[in-house]
Design a protein around this motif. Sequence first.
Motif, PDB file in Angstrom:
ATOM      1  N   LEU A  90      33.029  28.385  28.017  1.00 34.98           N
ATOM      2  CA  LEU A  90      34.292  29.114  28.071  1.00 34.98           C
ATOM      3  C   LEU A  90      34.261  30.382  27.218  1.00 34.98           C
ATOM      4  CD1 LEU A  90      37.330  29.186  28.914  1.00 34.98           C
ATOM      5  CD2 LEU A  90      37.793  27.851  26.838  1.00 34.98           C
ATOM      6  N   HIS A  91      33.704  30.284  26.018  1.00 35.94           N
ATOM      7  CA  HIS A  91      33.746  31.414  25.080  1.00 35.94           C
ATOM      8  C   HIS A  91      32.501  32.291  25.110  1.00 35.94           C
ATOM      9  CE1 HIS A  91      37.484  30.175  23.177  1.00 35.94           C
ATOM     10  NE2 HIS A  91      37.020  28.940  23.129  1.00 35.94           N
TER      11      HIS A  91
ATOM     12  N   GLU B  34      44.201  18.074  26.527  1.00 33.61           N
ATOM     13  CA  GLU B  34      43.904  19.174  25.613  1.00 33.61           C
ATOM     14  C   GLU B  34      45.121  20.080  25.568  1.00 33.61           C
ATOM     15  OE1 GLU B  34      41.459  23.146  26.451  1.00 33.61           O
ATOM     16  OE2 GLU B  34      40.150  21.387  26.268  1.00 33.61           O
TER      17      GLU B  34
ATOM     18  N   TYR C   9      46.403  23.582  19.853  1.00 35.14           N
ATOM     19  CA  TYR C   9      45.020  23.251  19.488  1.00 35.14           C
ATOM     20  C   TYR C   9      44.902  21.781  19.058  1.00 35.14           C
ATOM     21  CZ  TYR C   9      44.107  28.237  19.763  1.00 35.14           C
ATOM     22  OH  TYR C   9      43.986  29.528  20.209  1.00 35.14           O
TER      23      TYR C   9
ATOM     24  N   THR D 283      31.463  22.439  26.939  1.00 32.67           N
ATOM     25  CA  THR D 283      32.434  23.104  27.817  1.00 32.67           C
ATOM     26  C   THR D 283      33.048  24.317  27.127  1.00 32.67           C
ATOM     27  OG1 THR D 283      32.958  20.998  28.900  1.00 32.67           O
ATOM     28  CG2 THR D 283      34.547  22.792  29.165  1.00 32.67           C
ATOM     29  N   GLN D 284      33.400  24.158  25.849  1.00 32.10           N
ATOM     30  CA  GLN D 284      33.952  25.285  25.086  1.00 32.10           C
ATOM     31  C   GLN D 284      32.929  26.398  24.921  1.00 32.10           C
ATOM     32  OE1 GLN D 284      37.354  25.293  24.230  1.00 32.10           O
ATOM     33  NE2 GLN D 284      37.059  23.556  25.608  1.00 32.10           N
TER      34      GLN D 284
ATOM     35  N   GLU E 171      39.219  29.280  16.200  1.00 30.30           N
ATOM     36  CA  GLU E 171      40.085  28.168  16.594  1.00 30.30           C
ATOM     37  C   GLU E 171      39.885  26.969  15.664  1.00 30.30           C
ATOM     38  OE1 GLU E 171      40.105  29.178  21.391  1.00 30.30           O
ATOM     39  OE2 GLU E 171      39.354  27.246  20.682  1.00 30.30           O
TER      40      GLU E 171
ATOM     41  N   TRP F  89      40.883  22.995  15.753  1.00 27.74           N
ATOM     42  CA  TRP F  89      41.416  21.946  16.619  1.00 27.74           C
ATOM     43  C   TRP F  89      41.680  20.665  15.824  1.00 27.74           C
ATOM     44  CZ3 TRP F  89      42.497  22.151  21.888  1.00 27.74           C
ATOM     45  CH2 TRP F  89      42.162  23.348  22.530  1.00 27.74           C
TER      46      TRP F  89
ATOM     47  N   CYS G 143      25.659  24.760  21.531  1.00 28.16           N
ATOM     48  CA  CYS G 143      27.107  24.630  21.332  1.00 28.16           C
ATOM     49  C   CYS G 143      27.469  24.605  19.844  1.00 28.16           C
ATOM     50  CB  CYS G 143      27.646  23.388  22.036  1.00 28.16           C
ATOM     51  SG  CYS G 143      27.085  21.812  21.346  1.00 28.16           S
TER      52      CYS G 143
ATOM     53  N   LEU H  64      29.402  27.430  17.891  1.00 31.94           N
ATOM     54  CA  LEU H  64      30.862  27.510  17.787  1.00 31.94           C
ATOM     55  C   LEU H  64      31.339  27.355  16.350  1.00 31.94           C
ATOM     56  CD1 LEU H  64      31.749  25.372  20.920  1.00 31.94           C
ATOM     57  CD2 LEU H  64      32.353  27.783  20.618  1.00 31.94           C
TER      58      LEU H  64
ATOM     59  N   TRP I 287      32.728  18.087  25.273  1.00 26.52           N
ATOM     60  CA  TRP I 287      33.825  19.054  25.143  1.00 26.52           C
ATOM     61  C   TRP I 287      33.328  20.339  24.486  1.00 26.52           C
ATOM     62  CZ3 TRP I 287      36.399  21.355  20.955  1.00 26.52           C
ATOM     63  CH2 TRP I 287      37.588  22.024  21.286  1.00 26.52           C
TER      64      TRP I 287
ATOM     65  N   ARG J  93      46.068  23.375  24.378  1.00 35.29           N
ATOM     66  CA  ARG J  93      45.513  24.612  23.844  1.00 35.29           C
ATOM     67  C   ARG J  93      46.553  25.412  23.065  1.00 35.29           C
ATOM     68  NH1 ARG J  93      41.023  27.464  23.862  1.00 35.29           N
ATOM     69  NH2 ARG J  93      39.938  25.760  24.910  1.00 35.29           N
TER      70      ARG J  93
END
Length: 233
Positions: A131-132, A98, A103, A127-128, A79, A81, A173, A176, A124, A100
Amino acid sequence: MQSLPPYQVRESARAKQVRLKISPQDGLVITVPQGFNQAQLASILYQRHGWIEKHLNRIQAHTALDFPPTQLELHAVGESWKLLYQPSHAKDNRLLSENRHDYCLYLNSDNSDHQLIKSTLQHWLITQGYLHFAPELENLSRNTGLGYRKLQVRQQKTRWGSCSARLTISLNCKLLFLPQSLARYVILHELAHTRHLNHSAKFYDLLRQLEPNYQALDKALDTIGRTQVPSWL
């Protein structure tokens, strides 16, 4: 007398002498041999003060150019963003919205309050991470037969991940921003710790079964890993 910058001290059984290293992520890190008298560090730091100041200033200048960001490249999940800043008179800097589909992140800020922007983006990213990484961890746990009790996503300073005696797996995090292969390797590494809470020969035998290419991936964490994470994070 010149003041000393903040620093971390790490003991290493392999270190033969005191080593100084400066990075955007960790700041000044001093590696010392085991049993070293740390009372001597002040003298060493004063002697190297010019070198330390030069490199810290260079990193701070680079970080200033890198912030506030306009793009977040989350390679681990494929991704990219775009960040858009919206001037506001609000007293906080919460993420407004957000999108999505496109993005896009819309931040309640005119991009001048760097500390609030940083804390918002850090929250954020955590949180991602949940999520992933939660489904990826669950999938790898099921495929390998290595169970865990709980997932935590944090922003650790020096670790990509960890596993506690209670089988809580913590992931950084910052993963990512790494290639998907490196993020997957860190998850497998921590799952292996659910069976061996050490770095014994048995641990590496298991890790080799899970990921035959683990040694090359481990080295890549110190090269690709350190360069792809934004310097402000």
